[in-house]
Design a protein around this motif. Structure first.
Motif, PDB file in Angstrom:
ATOM      1  N   LEU A 241      -2.604  -6.499  -3.778  1.00 61.92           N
ATOM      2  CA  LEU A 241      -2.828  -6.941  -2.401  1.00 61.92           C
ATOM      3  C   LEU A 241      -1.632  -7.671  -1.805  1.00 61.92           C
ATOM      4  CD1 LEU A 241      -6.515  -8.232  -2.667  1.00 61.92           C
ATOM      5  CD2 LEU A 241      -5.710  -5.989  -1.917  1.00 61.92           C
ATOM      6  N   THR A 242      -0.690  -8.103  -2.637  1.00 66.10           N
ATOM      7  CA  THR A 242       0.433  -8.889  -2.124  1.00 66.10           C
ATOM      8  C   THR A 242       1.781  -8.201  -2.271  1.00 66.10           C
ATOM      9  OG1 THR A 242       0.549 -10.053  -4.262  1.00 66.10           O
ATOM     10  CG2 THR A 242      -0.706 -11.110  -2.491  1.00 66.10           C
ATOM     11  N   THR A 243       1.809  -6.967  -2.764  1.00 68.81           N
ATOM     12  CA  THR A 243       3.083  -6.249  -2.932  1.00 68.81           C
ATOM     13  C   THR A 243       3.050  -4.906  -2.215  1.00 68.81           C
ATOM     14  OG1 THR A 243       2.320  -5.298  -5.034  1.00 68.81           O
ATOM     15  CG2 THR A 243       3.562  -7.362  -5.144  1.00 68.81           C
ATOM     16  N   GLY A 244       2.565  -4.901  -0.978  1.00 66.07           N
ATOM     17  CA  GLY A 244       2.464  -3.652  -0.220  1.00 66.07           C
ATOM     18  C   GLY A 244       1.106  -3.026  -0.403  1.00 66.07           C
ATOM     19  N   VAL A 245       0.079  -3.689   0.133  1.00 63.50           N
ATOM     20  CA  VAL A 245      -1.302  -3.311  -0.153  1.00 63.50           C
ATOM     21  C   VAL A 245      -1.626  -1.877   0.273  1.00 63.50           C
ATOM     22  CG1 VAL A 245      -2.061  -4.432   2.000  1.00 63.50           C
ATOM     23  CG2 VAL A 245      -3.722  -3.936   0.208  1.00 63.50           C
ATOM     24  N   LEU A 246      -1.202  -1.451   1.458  1.00 63.06           N
ATOM     25  CA  LEU A 246      -1.579  -0.119   1.926  1.00 63.06           C
ATOM     26  C   LEU A 246      -0.939   0.974   1.077  1.00 63.06           C
ATOM     27  CD1 LEU A 246      -1.508  -0.541   5.818  1.00 63.06           C
ATOM     28  CD2 LEU A 246      -3.464  -0.628   4.260  1.00 63.06           C
ATOM     29  N   ARG A 247       0.336   0.814   0.749  1.00 61.30           N
ATOM     30  CA  ARG A 247       0.996   1.820  -0.091  1.00 61.30           C
ATOM     31  C   ARG A 247       0.383   1.841  -1.490  1.00 61.30           C
ATOM     32  NH1 ARG A 247       5.677   4.681   0.209  1.00 61.30           N
ATOM     33  NH2 ARG A 247       6.300   3.558   2.095  1.00 61.30           N
ATOM     34  N   ASN A 248       0.126   0.653  -2.046  1.00 60.92           N
ATOM     35  CA  ASN A 248      -0.453   0.578  -3.393  1.00 60.92           C
ATOM     36  C   ASN A 248      -1.829   1.238  -3.439  1.00 60.92           C
ATOM     37  OD1 ASN A 248       1.742  -0.795  -4.472  1.00 60.92           O
ATOM     38  ND2 ASN A 248       0.873  -2.815  -4.040  1.00 60.92           N
ATOM     39  N   LEU A 249      -2.672   0.967  -2.445  1.00 60.04           N
ATOM     40  CA  LEU A 249      -4.010   1.551  -2.424  1.00 60.04           C
ATOM     41  C   LEU A 249      -3.953   3.052  -2.166  1.00 60.04           C
ATOM     42  CD1 LEU A 249      -6.031  -1.193  -0.522  1.00 60.04           C
ATOM     43  CD2 LEU A 249      -5.994  -0.725  -2.967  1.00 60.04           C
ATOM     44  N   ASN A 250      -2.977   3.506  -1.393  1.00 64.19           N
ATOM     45  CA  ASN A 250      -2.799   4.946  -1.213  1.00 64.19           C
ATOM     46  C   ASN A 250      -2.399   5.617  -2.524  1.00 64.19           C
ATOM     47  OD1 ASN A 250      -3.551   5.448   1.398  1.00 64.19           O
ATOM     48  ND2 ASN A 250      -1.500   5.329   2.256  1.00 64.19           N
TER      49      ASN A 250
END
Length: 303
Positions: A241-250
């Motif tokens: 959630l703190t290291t680029g949440v949208l890219r990580n979840l994608n």
């Protein structure tokens, strides 16, 4: 039946708040100390030599295939149910229902324990599928160390995390060394340890094997292993959630290397299912439905 846990007093609440504040202050002190140490020429040279990368074969595939997304979600979902049912088993003073085997009449347990064991079985099955596909597709090299250099690189990555100057590796292509060691420990050490000790504590453990692995030792290992999983999940989700949440979840939920809300939407839906599962794990009348397929069930009246 709900767990009859005592409510904390106001003194305990205030003490807890002061304790939390002290931990935050101590954490900030550690951050500044590590930053000061990393500014020395010796540590700068160490970071230049070991930037935190995890060496892996050039043939290792990139990306996150669909099977990885599904097994990741199921692992998280079953882990939530395992923790919830495990807490019930540990704190329940009076069973809300009983399950008895139709084949072995002496095999009897609370519905909470039956639910815990049933979810354990699904979790283990999901883990076996994950490991088989991991090696069949070549993705194993992403989480299995292939060089001794992973250890100094993991130390480097840890120092970077603690200093809040976090590693910048692209997880779509490869994990950093600390991530690799962490995932390896979860998949190949902690998970088998949890399964083995859980089997030893269950009524399905063969009596003739009792001397091979003591019940007390299994109990002393099993609960701390669950706490290790919980701690890993907290750190893991926090970093996601703190290291680029949208890219990580994608990456994990949509199988795409871009910044959009698709992965977040799938993640939000999975959270809803986990909340539902957490609630279902507290209902003996719900657990009784699948339990009746495998034995005799008696739901006890609530007091």
């Amino acid at each position: 039946m709900s767990d009859n846990l005592p409510r904390p007093t106001w003194v305990q609440v205030v003490a807890g708040l002061f304790g939390a504040a002290a931990l935050v202050l101590a954490a900030w002190c550690v951050v500044f100390i590590v930053r000061g140490v990393l500014s020395t020429p010796e540590l700068q040279g160490f970071l230049d030599r070991y930037p935190g990368d995890a060496p892996q074969p050039a043939s290792t595939p990139e990306g996150f295939p669909a099977w990885l997304s599904w097994t990741h979600f199921l692992n998280a979902f079953f882990l939530v149910l395992i923790v919830r049912t495990g807490i019930r088993v540990r704190t329940e003073k009076r069973a809300g229902g009983l399950w008895t085997s139709t084949r072995v009449k002496k095999r009897r347990m609370s519905l909470a324990l039956w639910g815990h064991i049933a979810v354990d079985c699904f979790w283990i099955l999901n883990g076996v599928v994950f490991v088989v596909l991991l090696f069949a597709t070549g993705h194993w090299a992403r989480i299995v160390p292939t060089s001794w250099e992973v250890f100094p690189n993991a130390l480097s990555a840890l120092l970077q995390y603690v200093s809040l100057d976090w590693p910048t590796q692209n997880s779509w292509a490869y994990y950093n060394a600390l991530q690799q060691l962490s995932y390896f420990a979860i998949v190949f050490l902690a998970a088998p340890l949890a399964a083995i000790t859980g089997f030893r504590l269950s009524t399905f453990y063969p009596p003739k094997w009792e001397r091979a692995f003591s019940w007390d030792l299994a109990k002393r290992i099993h609960f701390p292993t669950m706490l290790f999983f919980v701690a890993f999940v907290i750190v893991h989700v926090g970093l996601v959630l703190t290291t680029g949440v949208l890219r990580n979840l994608n990456h994990m939920y949509a199988g795409r290397d871009d910044v959009s809300w698709i992965g977040f939407a799938v993640f939000a839906g999975s959270i809803v299912l986990m909340v539902f599962g957490w609630r279902a794990a507290m209902r003996d009348d719900w657990i009784a439905r699948p339990a009746r397929i495998f034995g005799n069930v008696k739901v006890l009246p609530k007091r």
